[in-house]
Design a protein around this motif. Structure first.
Motif, PDB file in Angstrom:
ATOM      1  N   ILE A 158       0.834  -1.201   0.000  1.00 44.76           N
ATOM      2  CA  ILE A 158       0.000   0.000   0.000  1.00 44.76           C
ATOM      3  C   ILE A 158       0.869   1.251   0.000  1.00 44.76           C
ATOM      4  O   ILE A 158       0.589   2.214  -0.730  1.00 44.76           O
ATOM      5  N   SER A 159       1.943   1.235   0.762  1.00 47.32           N
ATOM      6  CA  SER A 159       2.864   2.368   0.767  1.00 47.32           C
ATOM      7  C   SER A 159       3.482   2.563  -0.613  1.00 47.32           C
ATOM      8  O   SER A 159       3.608   3.694  -1.100  1.00 47.32           O
ATOM      9  N   TRP A 160       3.859   1.481  -1.254  1.00 49.95           N
ATOM     10  CA  TRP A 160       4.451   1.563  -2.587  1.00 49.95           C
ATOM     11  C   TRP A 160       3.448   2.137  -3.594  1.00 49.95           C
ATOM     12  O   TRP A 160       3.804   2.969  -4.430  1.00 49.95           O
ATOM     13  N   LEU A 161       2.180   1.715  -3.480  1.00 46.30           N
ATOM     14  CA  LEU A 161       1.152   2.250  -4.382  1.00 46.30           C
ATOM     15  C   LEU A 161       0.896   3.737  -4.158  1.00 46.30           C
ATOM     16  O   LEU A 161       0.700   4.495  -5.102  1.00 46.30           O
ATOM     17  N   ILE A 162       0.901   4.159  -2.918  1.00 41.45           N
ATOM     18  CA  ILE A 162       0.554   5.544  -2.598  1.00 41.45           C
ATOM     19  C   ILE A 162       1.723   6.498  -2.819  1.00 41.45           C
ATOM     20  O   ILE A 162       1.571   7.543  -3.446  1.00 41.45           O
ATOM     21  N   VAL A 163       2.893   6.157  -2.302  1.00 46.66           N
ATOM     22  CA  VAL A 163       4.015   7.098  -2.353  1.00 46.66           C
ATOM     23  C   VAL A 163       5.171   6.622  -3.219  1.00 46.66           C
ATOM     24  O   VAL A 163       6.165   7.335  -3.364  1.00 46.66           O
ATOM     25  N   GLY A 164       5.087   5.422  -3.773  1.00 47.51           N
ATOM     26  CA  GLY A 164       6.135   4.926  -4.650  1.00 47.51           C
ATOM     27  C   GLY A 164       7.329   4.333  -3.927  1.00 47.51           C
ATOM     28  O   GLY A 164       8.344   4.034  -4.542  1.00 47.51           O
ATOM     29  N   GLU A 165       7.233   4.126  -2.639  1.00 46.67           N
ATOM     30  CA  GLU A 165       8.322   3.579  -1.830  1.00 46.67           C
ATOM     31  C   GLU A 165       7.704   2.629  -0.797  1.00 46.67           C
ATOM     32  O   GLU A 165       6.834   3.044  -0.036  1.00 46.67           O
ATOM     33  N   PRO A 166       8.145   1.352  -0.752  1.00 46.16           N
ATOM     34  CA  PRO A 166       7.500   0.417   0.180  1.00 46.16           C
ATOM     35  C   PRO A 166       7.791   0.689   1.657  1.00 46.16           C
ATOM     36  O   PRO A 166       6.992   0.370   2.510  1.00 46.16           O
ATOM     37  N   PHE A 167       8.941   1.278   1.953  1.00 45.46           N
ATOM     38  CA  PHE A 167       9.308   1.514   3.346  1.00 45.46           C
ATOM     39  C   PHE A 167       9.662   2.978   3.553  1.00 45.46           C
ATOM     40  O   PHE A 167      10.773   3.322   3.957  1.00 45.46           O
ATOM     41  N   GLU A 168       8.700   3.815   3.291  1.00 45.08           N
ATOM     42  CA  GLU A 168       8.882   5.264   3.400  1.00 45.08           C
ATOM     43  C   GLU A 168       9.224   5.698   4.820  1.00 45.08           C
ATOM     44  O   GLU A 168       9.886   6.710   5.023  1.00 45.08           O
ATOM     45  N   GLN A 169       8.795   4.912   5.812  1.00 47.49           N
ATOM     46  CA  GLN A 169       9.078   5.274   7.201  1.00 47.49           C
ATOM     47  C   GLN A 169      10.579   5.260   7.497  1.00 47.49           C
ATOM     48  O   GLN A 169      11.025   5.855   8.463  1.00 47.49           O
ATOM     49  N   PHE A 170      11.355   4.602   6.665  1.00 47.07           N
ATOM     50  CA  PHE A 170      12.801   4.582   6.865  1.00 47.07           C
ATOM     51  C   PHE A 170      13.521   5.614   5.991  1.00 47.07           C
ATOM     52  O   PHE A 170      14.520   6.172   6.410  1.00 47.07           O
ATOM     53  N   SER A 171      13.018   5.821   4.775  1.00 47.17           N
ATOM     54  CA  SER A 171      13.788   6.590   3.804  1.00 47.17           C
ATOM     55  C   SER A 171      13.293   8.011   3.565  1.00 47.17           C
ATOM     56  O   SER A 171      13.976   8.781   2.891  1.00 47.17           O
ATOM     57  N   SER A 172      12.157   8.391   4.092  1.00 44.04           N
ATOM     58  CA  SER A 172      11.629   9.727   3.810  1.00 44.04           C
ATOM     59  C   SER A 172      12.367  10.797   4.605  1.00 44.04           C
ATOM     60  O   SER A 172      13.184  10.503   5.477  1.00 44.04           O
ATOM     61  N   ALA A 173      12.045  12.041   4.330  1.00 43.84           N
ATOM     62  CA  ALA A 173      12.647  13.154   5.066  1.00 43.84           C
ATOM     63  C   ALA A 173      12.247  13.136   6.537  1.00 43.84           C
ATOM     64  O   ALA A 173      12.913  13.745   7.369  1.00 43.84           O
ATOM     65  N   TYR A 174      11.160  12.439   6.848  1.00 39.61           N
ATOM     66  CA  TYR A 174      10.696  12.334   8.233  1.00 39.61           C
ATOM     67  C   TYR A 174      11.006  10.974   8.843  1.00 39.61           C
ATOM     68  O   TYR A 174      10.623  10.697   9.965  1.00 39.61           O
ATOM     69  N   GLY A 175      11.674  10.114   8.105  1.00 37.67           N
ATOM     70  CA  GLY A 175      11.944   8.755   8.550  1.00 37.67           C
ATOM     71  C   GLY A 175      13.113   8.661   9.512  1.00 37.67           C
ATOM     72  O   GLY A 175      13.766   9.647   9.865  1.00 37.67           O
ATOM     73  N   ASN A 176      13.394   7.419   9.904  1.00 38.44           N
ATOM     74  CA  ASN A 176      14.451   7.173  10.882  1.00 38.44           C
ATOM     75  C   ASN A 176      15.808   7.648  10.395  1.00 38.44           C
ATOM     76  O   ASN A 176      16.565   8.250  11.150  1.00 38.44           O
ATOM     77  N   ALA A 177      16.157   7.348   9.146  1.00 34.60           N
ATOM     78  CA  ALA A 177      17.478   7.709   8.637  1.00 34.60           C
ATOM     79  C   ALA A 177      17.690   9.221   8.683  1.00 34.60           C
ATOM     80  O   ALA A 177      18.768   9.691   9.047  1.00 34.60           O
ATOM     81  N   ALA A 178      16.684   9.981   8.342  1.00 34.82           N
ATOM     82  CA  ALA A 178      16.807  11.438   8.352  1.00 34.82           C
ATOM     83  C   ALA A 178      16.943  11.982   9.771  1.00 34.82           C
ATOM     84  O   ALA A 178      17.538  13.030   9.982  1.00 34.82           O
ATOM     85  N   GLN A 179      16.406  11.286  10.748  1.00 29.24           N
ATOM     86  CA  GLN A 179      16.491  11.755  12.130  1.00 29.24           C
ATOM     87  C   GLN A 179      17.784  11.316  12.795  1.00 29.24           C
ATOM     88  O   GLN A 179      18.294  11.995  13.683  1.00 29.24           O
TER      89      GLN A 179
END
Length: 189
Positions: A158-179
């Motif tokens: 569902i994440s991949w369909l909506i935002v084009g990334e399956p694990f956006e919680q890790f890779s987005s500007a608000y995700g773990n990696a960015a923090q």
């Protein structure tokens, strides 16, 4: 007053409080399942309910309370399965592990650990890796891990369909990696 509950974030506090109250109730049921005497049980439940972490997560409106509630339900179902070895308890444990993943993503490690525990318990119960024992291990692990696996894959899809990334919680500007990166660079400076 309902729109103001949402805009002020009060509804999330209500959900956290209800979830943590549910976790306390499940703790009480677990203590009862172990046959704890009523006075001791009341003391243990009171100590659990007054634990600062439980109070904080029950009052802050964040998702940890929902996660703890779902994991407590999972733990009780798993304990019942270990005691009775009934498939309904194993299926319930799997469903609660999947529900916990929907609240936060950390419980996926719990689901993997639960699968390992179920495999070990089934191995011990069937007295080794005989043909029937291997089938029982595979069946029990499939029952407990299927709901969490479907939840994990479904959420990623569902994440991949909506935002084009399956694990956006890790890779987005608000995700773990960015923090984590800014903290690491500011500590090194």
């Amino acid at each position: 007053w309902i729109p103001s509950m949402v805009s002020l974030g009060f509804s999330s506090v209500v959900v956290s409080a209800i979830s943590m109250a549910g976790a306390v109730a499940i703790f009480d049921r677990i203590a009862a399942d172990f046959g704890t005497r009523p006075k001791i049980r009341a003391l243990l439940v009171g100590l659990f309910a007054l634990n600062p972490v439980i109070l904080l997560y029950g009052a802050n409106g964040m998702s940890e309370a929902c996660e703890i509630f779902a994991l407590m339900l999972c733990a009780r179902a798993l304990m019942q399965w270990l005691d009775r070895m009934e498939m309904k308890d194993l299926a319930a444990a799997g469903m609660y592990a999947g529900l916990a993943y929907l609240t936060r993503y950390e419980p996926i490690t719990s689901a993997v650990s639960i699968s390992a525990l179920v495999a070990l318990a089934t191995f011990c119960k069937t007295r080794g890796a005989t043909g029937a024992g291997r089938h029982a291990i595979g069946a029990n692990v499939a029952v407990v891990s299927f709901p969490a696996a479907v939840t994990f894959l479904g959420w990623a899809g569902i994440s991949w369909l909506i935002v084009g990334e399956p694990f956006e919680q890790f890779s987005s500007a608000y995700g773990n990696a960015a923090q984590v990166v800014p903290q690491a660079t500011s500590e090194g400076a």
